[in-house]
Design a protein around this motif. Structure first.
Motif, PDB file in Angstrom:
ATOM      1  N   PRO A  36      34.818  66.403  35.944  1.00 57.84           N
ATOM      2  CA  PRO A  36      34.937  65.763  34.633  1.00 57.84           C
ATOM      3  C   PRO A  36      34.931  64.239  34.776  1.00 57.84           C
ATOM      4  O   PRO A  36      35.390  63.699  35.771  1.00 57.84           O
ATOM      5  CB  PRO A  36      36.281  66.264  34.117  1.00 57.84           C
ATOM      6  N   HIS A  37      34.385  63.571  33.778  1.00 59.50           N
ATOM      7  CA  HIS A  37      34.345  62.110  33.749  1.00 59.50           C
ATOM      8  C   HIS A  37      35.255  61.605  32.629  1.00 59.50           C
ATOM      9  O   HIS A  37      35.553  62.334  31.691  1.00 59.50           O
ATOM     10  CB  HIS A  37      32.911  61.614  33.533  1.00 59.50           C
ATOM     11  N   LYS A  38      35.668  60.356  32.723  1.00 56.40           N
ATOM     12  CA  LYS A  38      36.575  59.776  31.736  1.00 56.40           C
ATOM     13  C   LYS A  38      35.996  59.804  30.324  1.00 56.40           C
ATOM     14  O   LYS A  38      36.732  59.855  29.348  1.00 56.40           O
ATOM     15  CB  LYS A  38      36.921  58.335  32.111  1.00 56.40           C
ATOM     16  N   ASP A  39      34.677  59.762  30.201  1.00 59.83           N
ATOM     17  CA  ASP A  39      34.056  59.736  28.872  1.00 59.83           C
ATOM     18  C   ASP A  39      33.911  61.128  28.259  1.00 59.83           C
ATOM     19  O   ASP A  39      33.329  61.286  27.196  1.00 59.83           O
ATOM     20  CB  ASP A  39      32.698  59.038  28.927  1.00 59.83           C
ATOM     21  N   GLY A  40      34.440  62.163  28.921  1.00 61.73           N
ATOM     22  CA  GLY A  40      34.376  63.520  28.392  1.00 61.73           C
ATOM     23  C   GLY A  40      33.177  64.319  28.868  1.00 61.73           C
ATOM     24  O   GLY A  40      33.070  65.505  28.584  1.00 61.73           O
ATOM     25  N   SER A  41      32.265  63.685  29.595  1.00 65.23           N
ATOM     26  CA  SER A  41      31.112  64.404  30.131  1.00 65.23           C
ATOM     27  C   SER A  41      31.485  65.063  31.457  1.00 65.23           C
ATOM     28  O   SER A  41      32.559  64.829  32.007  1.00 65.23           O
ATOM     29  CB  SER A  41      29.931  63.450  30.320  1.00 65.23           C
ATOM     30  N   PHE A  42      30.601  65.902  31.970  1.00 65.01           N
ATOM     31  CA  PHE A  42      30.828  66.623  33.217  1.00 65.01           C
ATOM     32  C   PHE A  42      29.595  66.535  34.091  1.00 65.01           C
ATOM     33  O   PHE A  42      28.482  66.429  33.597  1.00 65.01           O
ATOM     34  CB  PHE A  42      31.103  68.110  32.959  1.00 65.01           C
TER      35      PHE A  42
END
Length: 90
Positions: A36-42
């Motif tokens: 997971p990334h901080k911006d909500g993407s994966f």
């Protein structure tokens, strides 16, 4: 740019599931890594490709990244004498 795929999340028992297109090259039984990334993407990749993914990230750093080195950080002295795992010297 690579082809973009769309999928829907669905409920499978007490879990959520995502049906992945066969064209992605993931086969039954493959272990995958989902980051997971901080911006909500994966990001998703086969665990067997982890070294390739890591090496691919090497080129993603800006040209001046760590140009001045790591630089030393201040650290407290550690008291190794009493066996206490959390004991710091005063």
């Amino acid at each position: 740019m690579t082809k973009e795929y769309r999928a829907k999340v669905f409920k499978s028992g007490n879990s959520l599931a995502l049906r992945l297109p066969k064209a992605l090259g993931i086969t039954e039984g493959d272990d995958v890594v989902i980051a997971p990334h901080k911006d909500g993407s994966f990001s998703l990749w086969k665990e067997s490709d982890s070294l390739s993914v890591l090496m691919g990230l090497y080129g993603a750093f800006s040209p001046g990244f760590m140009g001045r080195g790591r630089r030393d950080t201040d650290q407290e002295d550690y008291d190794w004498g009493d066996g206490d795992a959390g004991g710091r010297a005063a």
